[in-house]
Design a protein around this motif. Structure first.
Motif, PDB file in Angstrom:
ATOM      1  N   GLU A   1       0.815  -1.213   0.000  1.00 42.32           N
ATOM      2  CA  GLU A   1       0.000   0.000   0.000  1.00 42.32           C
ATOM      3  C   GLU A   1       0.848   1.263   0.000  1.00 42.32           C
ATOM      4  OE1 GLU A   1      -1.776   1.168   3.998  1.00 42.32           O
ATOM      5  OE2 GLU A   1      -1.479  -1.000   4.289  1.00 42.32           O
ATOM      6  N   PHE A   2       2.020   1.202   0.603  1.00 47.73           N
ATOM      7  CA  PHE A   2       2.908   2.364   0.638  1.00 47.73           C
ATOM      8  C   PHE A   2       3.676   2.512  -0.676  1.00 47.73           C
ATOM      9  CE2 PHE A   2       2.674   0.584   4.995  1.00 47.73           C
ATOM     10  CZ  PHE A   2       1.938   1.604   5.579  1.00 47.73           C
ATOM     11  N   LEU A   3       4.104   1.397  -1.223  1.00 47.37           N
ATOM     12  CA  LEU A   3       4.869   1.428  -2.469  1.00 47.37           C
ATOM     13  C   LEU A   3       3.992   1.773  -3.667  1.00 47.37           C
ATOM     14  CD1 LEU A   3       7.015  -1.762  -1.836  1.00 47.37           C
ATOM     15  CD2 LEU A   3       7.829   0.599  -1.781  1.00 47.37           C
ATOM     16  N   ALA A   4       2.703   1.436  -3.578  1.00 50.06           N
ATOM     17  CA  ALA A   4       1.790   1.705  -4.694  1.00 50.06           C
ATOM     18  C   ALA A   4       1.308   3.145  -4.723  1.00 50.06           C
ATOM     19  CB  ALA A   4       0.588   0.754  -4.610  1.00 50.06           C
ATOM     20  N   ALA A   5       1.552   3.892  -3.656  1.00 50.81           N
ATOM     21  CA  ALA A   5       1.110   5.292  -3.607  1.00 50.81           C
ATOM     22  C   ALA A   5       1.925   6.138  -4.577  1.00 50.81           C
ATOM     23  CB  ALA A   5       1.261   5.826  -2.183  1.00 50.81           C
ATOM     24  N   PRO A   6       1.343   7.251  -5.057  1.00 46.06           N
ATOM     25  CA  PRO A   6       2.096   8.109  -5.975  1.00 46.06           C
ATOM     26  C   PRO A   6       3.316   8.731  -5.306  1.00 46.06           C
ATOM     27  CG  PRO A   6      -0.118   8.980  -5.540  1.00 46.06           C
ATOM     28  CD  PRO A   6       0.008   7.716  -4.777  1.00 46.06           C
ATOM     29  N   GLY A   7       4.236   9.194  -6.121  1.00 42.08           N
ATOM     30  CA  GLY A   7       5.436   9.829  -5.587  1.00 42.08           C
ATOM     31  C   GLY A   7       6.658   8.950  -5.768  1.00 42.08           C
ATOM     32  N   SER A   8       7.831   9.561  -5.669  1.00 45.17           N
ATOM     33  CA  SER A   8       9.085   8.834  -5.843  1.00 45.17           C
ATOM     34  C   SER A   8       9.410   7.984  -4.624  1.00 45.17           C
ATOM     35  CB  SER A   8      10.227   9.824  -6.096  1.00 45.17           C
ATOM     36  OG  SER A   8       9.997  10.566  -7.272  1.00 45.17           O
ATOM     37  N   LYS A   9      10.001   6.822  -4.895  1.00 45.49           N
ATOM     38  CA  LYS A   9      10.441   5.923  -3.827  1.00 45.49           C
ATOM     39  C   LYS A   9      11.961   5.791  -3.890  1.00 45.49           C
ATOM     40  CE  LYS A   9       6.058   4.725  -4.785  1.00 45.49           C
ATOM     41  NZ  LYS A   9       5.326   5.066  -6.042  1.00 45.49           N
ATOM     42  N   TYR A  10      12.631   6.069  -2.786  1.00 42.61           N
ATOM     43  CA  TYR A  10      14.083   5.993  -2.715  1.00 42.61           C
ATOM     44  C   TYR A  10      14.464   4.781  -1.865  1.00 42.61           C
ATOM     45  CZ  TYR A  10      13.841  10.790  -4.429  1.00 42.61           C
ATOM     46  OH  TYR A  10      13.576  11.911  -5.181  1.00 42.61           O
ATOM     47  N   LEU A  11      15.211   3.856  -2.458  1.00 39.59           N
ATOM     48  CA  LEU A  11      15.543   2.602  -1.789  1.00 39.59           C
ATOM     49  C   LEU A  11      16.928   2.673  -1.149  1.00 39.59           C
ATOM     50  CD1 LEU A  11      14.331   0.046  -4.487  1.00 39.59           C
ATOM     51  CD2 LEU A  11      12.988   1.287  -2.766  1.00 39.59           C
TER      52      LEU A  11
END
Length: 324
Positions: free
Chosen positions: A244-254
């Motif tokens: 649910e957090f990864l599918a939200a809009p916006g950039s994801k920094y790993l």
């Protein structure tokens, strides 16, 4: 203090590796750290492996007659010190020998018991929680390059009993109310297991494998990104719970580990979610964020990092990552 007036630490220093492997039983060592066999067949004690990702079927065996262990899934085994090096994630044999023999007797109980909880599956009984103040834990944080100010902001001290003995550890609560616990010699979770999430109403998401890397992030201004929320997986096996957090809009920094599990997790995220940026290239020569922190103290003014976090928290300067 031993009956003859010798401390456990002094006794440990007097013992060499061979003596430790002969004097200390692996089964007793595992029990002391909260690990119990799922079955016993003659001299063979079978465990859910404690040196890799959780498994559904026990494949870690201890031969009590030979006092040796073998992890069938990894295809590796050895003696007590070999196991302790993997469990403590520490390749310094002398330091590991001290951890085996010292007994970890630095427990300092709170004056008032805050709450009481027991995880039947691990045998751990939480007696209290509070501000981080144990000298043992403060030394542990220092060894990991993390200031007490940063640790106290996001974590707390957990006091617990295990097989009648008392210990303390750093605790970080997950989304389901479980507690991830860490110390210099112990790594576990008080169920239920889940991810941890810090919502700052940001439009970016920073993803970490464990909370020690999350704390390390705050000690490295060069890595910091503003307007961000934080997701701590607490194990790559919890990836589905992070959907649910990864599918939200916006950039994801790993900010994942530079190992097989970290690479596979990063590849999965890049394939299944949009706008994923792998930051592991920033510490490609190190195992993880904390390893980068501890190996590059000469590149980081730690006092400045602490001052920035204390003064501005999540709004600390982005420095090299300002363009993001």
């Amino acid at each position: 203090m031993e009956r003859n007036g010798t401390t456990a630490g002094e006794k440990g220093k007097a013992m060499n590796a061979k003596q430790i492997n002969q004097s200390y039983k692996i089964v007793a060592f595992l029990a002391r750290h909260g690990f119990r066999p799922t079955s016993v067949k003659g001299n063979n004690y079978w465990y859910i492996s404690m040196i890799r990702e959780p498994e559904s079927r026990a494949s870690f065996k201890v031969d009590t007659r030979k006092n040796l262990w073998y992890d069938h899934a990894l295809g590796v085994g050895g003696n007590l010190i070999d196991l302790a090096c993997r469990l403590f994630q520490n390749s310094d044999v002398k330091q590991v020998m001290r951890l085996i023999t010292d007994g970890l007797s630095s427990f300092h109980p709170q004056k008032t018991e805050v709450w009481l909880r027991q995880d039947v599956s691990s045998g751990l009984r939480i007696t209290s929680e509070g501000i981080i103040e144990s000298d043992y834990l403060l030394r542990y944080l220092s060894s990991r390059g993390i200031s007490v100010e940063v640790a106290r902001k996001y974590c707390f001290q957990v006091n617990y009993e295990n097989n009648g003995r008392e210990y303390d550890a750093i605790g970080c609560r997950n989304r389901a109310g479980g507690i991830e616990i860490r110390s210099a010699s112990f790594k576990s979770c008080i169920a239920p297991k889940d991810v941890s999430y810090i919502d700052n109403s940001g439009n970016k998401l920073l993803v970490f494998e464990g909370f020690m890397d999350f704390l390390s992030y705050w000690m490295l201004p060069v890595f910091q990104i503003s307007d961000a929320n934080f997701l701590i997986l607490n194990s790559t096996s919890q990836l589905k719970r992070a959907h649910e957090f990864l599918a939200a809009p916006g950039s994801k920094y790993l900010f994942l580990d530079n190992d097989k599990a970290g690479f596979e997790t990063a590849a999965y995220m890049k394939h299944n979610y949009p706008n994923v940026i792998d930051m592991a290239v920033m510490y490609a020569c190190c195992k993880d964020v904390n390893d980068f922190l501890t190996q590059n103290q000469h590149l980081n003014d730690q006092r400045l990092a602490v001052a920035l976090v204390r003064e501005k928290g999540p709004e600390a300067p982005e420095n090299a990552l300002r363009t993001f």
